[in-house]
Design an enzyme around this catalytic site. Sequence first.
Site, PDB file in Angstrom:
ATOM      1  CB  SER A   1      -5.070   8.991   9.478  1.00 38.94           C
ATOM      2  OG  SER A   1      -4.544   9.053   8.165  1.00 38.94           O
ATOM      3  CB  CYS A   2       0.147   7.513   8.482  1.00 44.18           C
ATOM      4  SG  CYS A   2      -0.575   7.785   6.853  1.00 44.18           S
ATOM      5  CD  GLN A   3       3.619   9.660  12.624  1.00 42.49           C
ATOM      6  OE1 GLN A   3       3.864   8.908  13.561  1.00 42.49           O
ATOM      7  NE2 GLN A   3       4.530  10.000  11.719  1.00 42.49           N
TER       8      GLN A   3
END
Length: 532
Positions: free
Chosen positions: A427-429
């Site tokens: 989700s960070c990417q």
Amino acid sequence: MHGSTGFRLERARDVGCVALVLMLAGCAAPATAPRTGWRPPPAAPTSTAQIIVAEVDGEVVTREEWQRALALDRAMSALAGQSAPTPEASLQRLVNERLVLREARAAGLAATPDQATARLRALLRRWNKDEASFDAALAREGVPQSDALDAIRRLLVVEAYLARLGSEADAQQWMAERRRRAKVGLYASFSAPPTPSVLAAALPTPPATPLVLASAGQATASPTPALAPQPVVDERTPPPAPMAPPENPAPDFTLLDLDGQPVRLSQFRGQVVVLNFWASWCPACRAEARDFGDFAQRYRGRGLVVVGVNLREDAATARAFAEANGMDYPLLRDADGAVSRMYGVVGIPTTIFIDATGGMRARHVGVLNADQLADYIAPLLADLLPTEQPAPDFTLPREDGRMVSLRDYRGRQPVVLLFYRSAGCGSCQQQLRAMQTEYDRFRARGAEVLAIAVQGVTQASVVRQLGQLEFPVLADESHAVSEAFGVFNRLGDNLAAPAVFIIDAKGRIIWSHIGRDANDYPAPSDILSRVP
């Protein structure tokens, strides 16, 4: 033997054989300084039986004894159909029991096994239980029947002694006085969740006039509020906006510091306050002292202050201990224990966490280390940051090793700080790539985007390459910046929580979002709409 007062166990509403002393747990007063000849408990115990969780005038309560009491409390609570006492309540019961039994045995009171058996049968009849149910409840908790009968014998002795004192109010007053005079150290740790209302039931309503304590030798019958030192304000700095009243206000007080100068709690309003009650004779206080000193130094200037309240020791003793342990923060003397009683301190060390509005948010009894302190204050600092406070300055390496300082953008352009979790976070990417898609629009607004994670330069380089990111990716390997912004370890994994801070060209935080889980990022368009 049992008397006709309200202390008969059959008339008590609490659980089984622990009812009577639990009723008096609220009478506890703060620990006091040791009498001559007191020695700390032995260090470095090697077995559970030797681990000391409390001490009452030199008489220890071991972890094994406490665990047996907890198990018995659970068993008897189940039989009575009531909720079991908390671990802290059970430990306080053992402390109170020690105080009463000392007096009762000196008075020659005792109870026989037959009397304990008779009381147990009376309890089972009251609860509509038979002996098979009793045996099954004990077996589930691994409690021998002999432990239960011994506990009932002790209760009968306590009951008989308290019945001699008169009414319930008389017994409570007696217990409060004994706790005030006793030296009680609590070495097990208890904590309350950092929510605004957590202490509402435990602490008294603050007095209309702040309490002022006289120095030793001065009369205290008619305390007069002292004038707290007034802060020096730069005339060029506008006065701070008034804060909303806190949900659970910390009682205000004024105490003298080690130099005899009055210090008022409310003078720290606008900062997070870590209020620590301690004494040099307390082994647990000694264990945490250096961590508190290091913690205070680390967060100095970041909107947080540690305030130590020493219990019943002279200034020279407190100063020598503080200097030896690097406790370079405000240290106040609670000479007669009045402030400790005001805050419901029943053993030390006890630490109260107070937010910037003056509201109590959490309480911890027992030793705290640096990591635990950081966990407690992270949400309080995060609450403080979005109020147009100056953003904590920092300098970090970016993915190519060049250093980036937040101050370099001051007076030039706003900055969007994007904290992400790790290189392996899907989700960070996605969030980083979404920010890259909108990066030209951020630059058109004159804003820079800085991505930060608890990582090394190598990981930062990998993240930038994978996402084909044009904005800098910074390495906060020591997690100092994540801590300063109140986002480190909020999800319990030693990483930064997903978060966004918008910092204007004056270096002030004007908007923030801190995620409640690993996937909680705001949309880039929402972030962009808030950039000035």
